[in-house]
Design a protein around this motif. Structure first.
Motif, PDB file in Angstrom:
ATOM      1  N   UNK A 151      -2.155 -21.728  25.335  1.00  0.00           N
ATOM      2  CA  UNK A 151      -1.140 -22.391  26.162  1.00  0.00           C
ATOM      3  C   UNK A 151      -1.661 -23.759  26.633  1.00  0.00           C
ATOM      4  N   UNK A 152      -2.952 -23.807  26.939  1.00  0.00           N
ATOM      5  CA  UNK A 152      -3.551 -25.097  27.302  1.00  0.00           C
ATOM      6  C   UNK A 152      -3.648 -26.004  26.088  1.00  0.00           C
ATOM      7  N   UNK A 153      -3.960 -25.439  24.938  1.00  0.00           N
ATOM      8  CA  UNK A 153      -3.962 -26.219  23.703  1.00  0.00           C
ATOM      9  C   UNK A 153      -2.577 -26.817  23.455  1.00  0.00           C
TER      10      UNK A 153
ATOM     11  N   UNK B 146       8.842 -20.819  25.806  1.00  0.00           N
ATOM     12  CA  UNK B 146       8.021 -19.616  25.739  1.00  0.00           C
ATOM     13  C   UNK B 146       8.688 -18.576  26.630  1.00  0.00           C
ATOM     14  N   UNK B 147       8.952 -17.412  26.073  1.00  0.00           N
ATOM     15  CA  UNK B 147       9.764 -16.423  26.779  1.00  0.00           C
ATOM     16  C   UNK B 147       8.977 -15.133  26.948  1.00  0.00           C
ATOM     17  N   UNK B 148       8.655 -14.815  28.187  1.00  0.00           N
ATOM     18  CA  UNK B 148       7.981 -13.564  28.501  1.00  0.00           C
ATOM     19  C   UNK B 148       9.017 -12.484  28.739  1.00  0.00           C
ATOM     20  N   UNK B 149       9.224 -11.639  27.732  1.00  0.00           N
ATOM     21  CA  UNK B 149      10.243 -10.597  27.832  1.00  0.00           C
ATOM     22  C   UNK B 149       9.651  -9.317  28.413  1.00  0.00           C
ATOM     23  N   UNK B 150      10.539  -8.376  28.743  1.00  0.00           N
ATOM     24  CA  UNK B 150      10.145  -7.152  29.451  1.00  0.00           C
ATOM     25  C   UNK B 150       9.191  -7.524  30.589  1.00  0.00           C
TER      26      UNK B 150
ATOM     27  N   UNK C  24       1.766 -28.747  32.481  1.00  0.00           N
ATOM     28  CA  UNK C  24       2.851 -29.045  31.548  1.00  0.00           C
ATOM     29  C   UNK C  24       3.874 -27.932  31.470  1.00  0.00           C
ATOM     30  N   UNK C  25       3.606 -26.802  32.098  1.00  0.00           N
ATOM     31  CA  UNK C  25       4.477 -25.637  31.991  1.00  0.00           C
ATOM     32  C   UNK C  25       5.472 -25.604  33.140  1.00  0.00           C
TER      33      UNK C  25
ATOM     34  N   UNK D 162       6.913 -34.581  28.060  1.00  0.00           N
ATOM     35  CA  UNK D 162       5.875 -33.788  27.403  1.00  0.00           C
ATOM     36  C   UNK D 162       5.622 -32.516  28.208  1.00  0.00           C
ATOM     37  N   UNK D 163       6.615 -31.629  28.211  1.00  0.00           N
ATOM     38  CA  UNK D 163       6.536 -30.374  28.947  1.00  0.00           C
ATOM     39  C   UNK D 163       7.024 -29.247  28.051  1.00  0.00           C
ATOM     40  N   UNK D 164       6.760 -28.021  28.471  1.00  0.00           N
ATOM     41  CA  UNK D 164       7.359 -26.869  27.821  1.00  0.00           C
ATOM     42  C   UNK D 164       7.792 -25.895  28.907  1.00  0.00           C
ATOM     43  N   UNK D 165       8.633 -24.935  28.540  1.00  0.00           N
ATOM     44  CA  UNK D 165       9.222 -24.018  29.504  1.00  0.00           C
ATOM     45  C   UNK D 165       8.668 -22.612  29.318  1.00  0.00           C
TER      46      UNK D 165
END
Length: 889
Positions: A623-625, A635-639, A666-667, A696-699
């Protein structure tokens, strides 16, 4: 278990032998050779027979280990396409400036590494002069994964090329002034130069494999022709100990990624000492790569060894090389010739006789300096062979001396990784060895000077002409600011209106939204769904027949569920990357897809869905990379949460990923409660990441597998959803002077808060307002920005403070996460603050039992709210006791 005569059973015993007499003759022949010529001759004949059979196309197991010699003999090397003398001078300048930069930086104690590039210089220079395609030619150019500790040499070459100044070299590892150079390849810190962050060892090789695969994915889906792009990964032999470094070797071979080459610098040293002190890492790596299906090219010995091999008429030299362990060979490079004669050549009579034919100078040359990785012709031949090989990836095992040309104080020393500088005298010795025209007067101020032959010198012109012919400078990162149009509103509206009486988990809501977005005429084909197996767990099976699962072979079998509507469909142009059980591989996929806008000038929209417990906890380094590489996507953390996944227990119960995610700048982290919140967040995410002014971000979104009726979106809540907090349901006062408080809840916890709101009103006459906290992290980010503004003398009130301003009563925050997650914002809340959460280890049980165990169910919230009001004197302490008894707490 053995048979009666003691022979171990074999798979061959299960095969019919149509001519046992012939078989016996072959065995007898081998026995005769062993008896007459010795076991070494017998083993040689067997190896040659297997090699011959492999060349003839016979279906036999491949040899996993070959002799400790070069794969390409000197006589078979191709003609060198360049001016070797000129390239030697260029390499000398780069060696000097790399060492000078780190030594000059030692004045400030900032460190740096010298020995890695010193050993690998020709591995890079040969590539830059002859092979690595730049981004200004046709296609996307090559992708270069530079070994992190070799960065000083890459900076030195950019200095020679005119892309960096002396002042920038002097700011190596000193970035706060704005014109410095990062210690290692960091795209976020030097985005015009570096493409890939590689110093977190092991992630480079893993990412390189998936980058090569993603290149093929783009081509097979018809998005971009990547046939001229080659992925080069430069690695250390010690780095291959990292499990990630070899985790995907079989994938690369299985998918025939001949657009990929690993170059492993085998200087036989890791950071503290020998790589395989008692063994041979080159042979070990050869076996691992051959076994995985790779083409292996060994480039071990320089031309000086040719004479030794010619004189070796008995095979004794090769046998000796095969048995000497890494640590001993390192010792030979540091001891005198007499020691080598005694301990290497004295091992058997045939070697002793061979040594009598060699001068001390020849032995010194062979054992001190003559390695395949230090000779341009050898490296050139290996690279040519790698590009010519089709049907499999190639690994080049190039042997070098760590600290080569830095002098006896550095070369092959165990401590050379930690040695940060050379003395002036050592630099002068190095100057003589490299033949550089640097006068003694240049050292007058006590500093080691940088060296440059001049912007219009033959060396610089040669370097620039070579790079121009290969498509421009390298390494280089180019950002193509091509924004994507916003998708049609129809897909989002489906979630805005809610689900009525039908229950739907937020996981299903997200998948349904993406499925609709993938139908969009403009951007649908750019979505890249990624899942590490268990797509059916997340309700993604509906995507199988429509989008297809990517496979370069297509579907070569008849699927068992072909007669079903949602059958398992693989296709060469499939859109889904279903990776099997490898979160690390799926993350590497995501990184390649999320940075395609820069690597290939093709913006892709990846979403990676996984059990939330197996994301940030398992692959947090990646994730840091991703952040370092300026990746974008969902990025989706399910359950998600610690109590929503019934029965699975501790290892699946995530109560902390939002806390880990909050550490990554960045998250952007969201914990939506309802389907319409997901729609608002995804829509804005597409704008922020892929719109006219891309960030330059991600979700990171967490979604739940608990079916609930999804409400319609209230009016005017979009801003609050995106900023992290809005009032979802105002409490109706039982009386004008009823006690009041504010319940803040995120994700699935909002349903417990809503029930607690009812209990507080009906049973205790307490009014509670329920707020949806869609992002504790974004609330904190905004509040911290307000604090920073105050330091600049600007008055700025945090959004969370504004939103709750004037809200009566205390605040009680609750989530399916540990309390530290909501507690991130407590200091900016003016009201009395308290929180509930799922701290501790998870456990297996029903949702209701787990929530009661952690004290976050509606009844526990009710009691906690009463206790908070009792401390303020707004309800009696007896009410708290009565509530505990009534609800069985």
């Amino acid at each position: 278990m053995t048979d009666p005569v003691g022979k171990l059973p074999s798979e061959l015993d299960q095969l019919p032998d149509r001519d046992p007499e012939e078989t016996a003759e072959w065995a007898a022949s081998l026995d005769a050779v062993t008896k007459a010529a010795g076991p070494h001759r017998a083993a040689y004949l067997m190896r040659r027979s297997l090699q011959h059979a492999e060349g003839a196309g016979l279906a036999l197991p491949k040899l996993l280990e070959t002799d400790y010699v070069n794969t390409i003999p000197t006589a078979a090397e191709p003609a060198f396409d360049g001016d070797l003398e000129m390239e030697s001078r260029i390499t000398a300048w780069n060696r000097w400036n790399a060492a000078a930069m780190v030594t000059r930086g030692a004045r400030f104690g900032v460190g740096g590494h010298i020995a890695t590039f010193a050993s690998a210089a020709w591995l890079y220079e040969t590539g830059f002069n002859h092979f690595f395609r730049g981004k200004e030619g046709d296609g996307s150019g090559d992708q270069l994964y530079i070994q992190g500790h070799a960065s000083p040499g890459i900076y030195a070459r950019a200095f020679l090329d005119g892309r960096l100044s002396e002042a920038q070299l002097d700011n190596f590892r000193q970035e706060t002034g704005g014109d410095g150079l990062p210690s290692y390849p960091h795209p976020r810190r030097l985005p015009w130069l570096w493409e890939f962050p590689t110093v977190s060892m092991g992630l480079g090789p893993l990412s390189a494999i998936y980058q090569a695969r993603f290149n093929r994915y783009l081509a097979n889906r018809g998005i971009k022709d990547t046939s001229n792009s080659h992925v080069w990964a430069f690695l250390g032999d010690g780095e291959m100990d990292e499990p990630e470094a070899t985790a995907a070797l079989a994938l690369a071979a299985r998918e025939q990624l001949d657009n990929l080459t690993f170059v492993i610098n085998c200087n036989l040293q890791r950071l503290d000492g020998p790589v395989r002190a008692n063994f041979r890492v080159v042979q070990e790596l050869e076996g691992a790569f051959r076994g995985a299906g790779w083409n292996v090219v060994k480039t071990l010995w320089g031309n000086a060894w040719d004479e030794l091999f010619r004189l070796d008429t008995t095979g004794a030299l090769i046998r000796r090389l095969r048995e000497v362990p890494d640590a001993q060979f390192q010792t030979y490079a540091t001891r005198d010739v007499a020691y080598i004669r005694e301990h290497f050549f004295g091992a058997e009579p045939a070697l002793a006789e061979l040594a009598k034919l060699l001068t001390d100078a020849k032995i010194a040359e062979c054992f001190y300096t003559s390695r395949g990785g230090h000779e341009a012709r050898k490296v050139y031949a290996a690279y040519r062979a790698a590009l010519a090989h089709k049907g499999a990836p190639t690994v080049i095992l190039a042997q070098t001396v760590k600290g080569y040309t830095l002098g006896k104080g550095f070369e092959s020393k165990n401590a050379n990784h930690q040695m940060k500088k050379l003395s002036v005298d050592e630099f002068k010795d190095m100057r003589e060895l490299l033949g550089l025209p640097i006068p003694d007067s240049a050292f007058a101020d006590g500093l080691v000077p940088y060296g440059h032959p001049g912007a219009d010198s033959p060396e610089v012109r040669y370097l620039q002409e070579r790079r121009a012919g290969l498509g421009g400078p390298a390494p280089a990162r180019r950002t193509h600011a091509v924004s994507l149009p916003q998708p049609e509103e129809r897909a989002f509206k489906a979630l805005y209106k809610g689900s009525g009486k039908q229950e739907m988990a937020t996981t299903m809501a997200f998948v349904r939204l993406v499925k609709d977005l993938m139908r969009d005429k403009e951007t649908g084909r750019r979505w890249v769904p990624i899942v590490p197996d268990e797509a059916r767990t997340f309700g993604m099976e509906s995507l199988f027949p429509s989008a297809g699962i990517y496979s370069p072979l297509g579907q070569t079998y008849d699927p068992v569920d072909r007669d079903q509507l949602m059958y398992y469909k693989e296709a060469k142009d499939g859109q889904i990357l279903n990776e099997g059980i490898t979160e690390a591989g799926a993350m590497a996929d995501f990184i390649a897809a999320s940075t395609s806008y820069a690597t290939h000038g093709e913006t892709m929209i990846p979403f990676y869905i996984f059990y939330s417990m197996f994301g940030w906890q398992r692959t947090g380094d990646q994730m840091w990379q991703l952040a370092d590489q300026l990746g974008k996507g969902f990025i989706v953390g399910a359950t998600a949460g610690r109590t929503t996944l019934t029965g699975e227990g501790l290892q699946h119960a995530d109560g902390h990923s939002h806390l880990i995610a909050s550490t990554n700048p960045a998250s952007l982290n969201y914990d939506p409660a309802f389907a319409y919140e997901i729609a608002v967040i995804v829509k804005d995410g597409l704008r922020r990441m892929f719109g006219p002014a891309p960030e330059d971000v991600f979700y990171y979104l967490t979604v739940y597998n608990e079916p609930k009726a999804q409400p319609a979106m209230p009016e005017g809540v979009e801003e609050g959803i995106l900023k992290g907090l809005y009032r979802f349901k105002e409490g109706m006062p039982v009386t004008a002077d009823a006690p009041r408080l504010q319940l803040l809840a995120s994700g699935t916890a909002i349903h417990w808060a809503l029930k607690a709101q009812e209990l507080l009103s009906a049973d205790w006459g307490v009014t509670a307002d329920v707020w949806s906290a869609t992002s504790w992290g974004e609330l904190r980010r905004d509040a911290m920005a307000s604090d920073e503004a105050l330091l600049r003398g600007e008055q700025q009130v945090p959004y969370v403070t504004q939103a709750l301003s004037g809200a009566p009563g205390p605040v009680l925050a609750v989530s399916d996460w540990m309390r530290q997650v909501p507690d991130q914002i407590s200091q900016w809340v003016e009201q009395d603050w308290s929180s509930l959460g799922t701290d501790g280890f998870g456990l297996s049980d029903t949702r209701d039992a787990a929530r009661r165990h952690f004290g976050v169910d509606a009844e526990s919230i009710t009691v906690a709210a009463l206790a908070q009001l009792a401390r303020r004197g707004e309800v009696t302490a007896s009410a708290v006791k009565e509530a505990r008894e009534r609800y069985g707490l």
